[in-house]
Design an enzyme around this catalytic site. Structure first.
Site: not given
Length: 178
Positions: A74-75
């Site tokens: 997610a990053d």
């Protein structure tokens, strides 16, 4: 957990740093969360800025390692890919996308909107939906566009998250498939 998983899958290296510990720290009246892990050297963003290189094979392998463990990063961005061994770092937004083999349901949550680095975060994150594999690949594509072109179409408006989200949706609708 990672060491056991490596042993179970007969792997000596999976591109993840060794977890040491985590916790909370109070400083100046504010609480800060921290995570301690191995440091492997410069991150990929530093290499790109100095050399203009992209190591897509390492990114694919890192993503494969993440997804075989049923987790979402997610990053994903260059500054979270450490260059000495091309390991993925910064799991502050990571998320397990299955519970007992059942995928989490897509549900927008307005109170969780815009998590992550605004210029790279997925369109789903802009509406507060839980991270997904689709979102991780979208984040990776935004990174590739930045690395190859040197900018993203919404770079000039990153202080206004709503404008960034609108531009991402607009550009997504205008994709021409050849």
């Amino acid at each position: 957990i990672v060491s056991k998983w490596c042993i179970d899958h007969n792997l000596s290296f999976i591109g993840l740093p060794r977890y040491v510990g985590f916790g909370l720290h109070n400083y100046g009246g504010r609480k800060y969360r921290f995570l301690v892990m191995d440091r492997f050297g410069d991150d990929l963003q530093s290499k790109i800025m100095s050399c203009k290189i992209i190591n897509s094979l390492s990114m694919r392998l890192t993503l494969w390692n993440t997804y075989t463990n049923m987790s979402i990063h997610a990053d994903i961005k260059a500054s979270n890919l450490l260059s000495s061994l091309y390991v993925l770092a910064d799991f502050g937004l990571s998320y397990r996308y299955t519970a007992n083999g059942v995928h989490t349901k897509y549900t927008p949550k307005p109170k969780k909107c815009h998590s992550g680095t605004i210029e790279f975060t997925s369109r789903d994150a802009h509406v507060g939906a839980d991270p997904s594999r689709r979102g991780d690949f979208e984040i990776l594509v935004f990174g590739l566009i930045r690395w190859l072109c040197g900018f993203l179409p919404w770079d000039a408006v990153t202080s206004d998250v709503s404008s960034v989200a609108k531009l991402k949706d607009e550009y997504h609708r205008n994709i021409i498939i050849i």
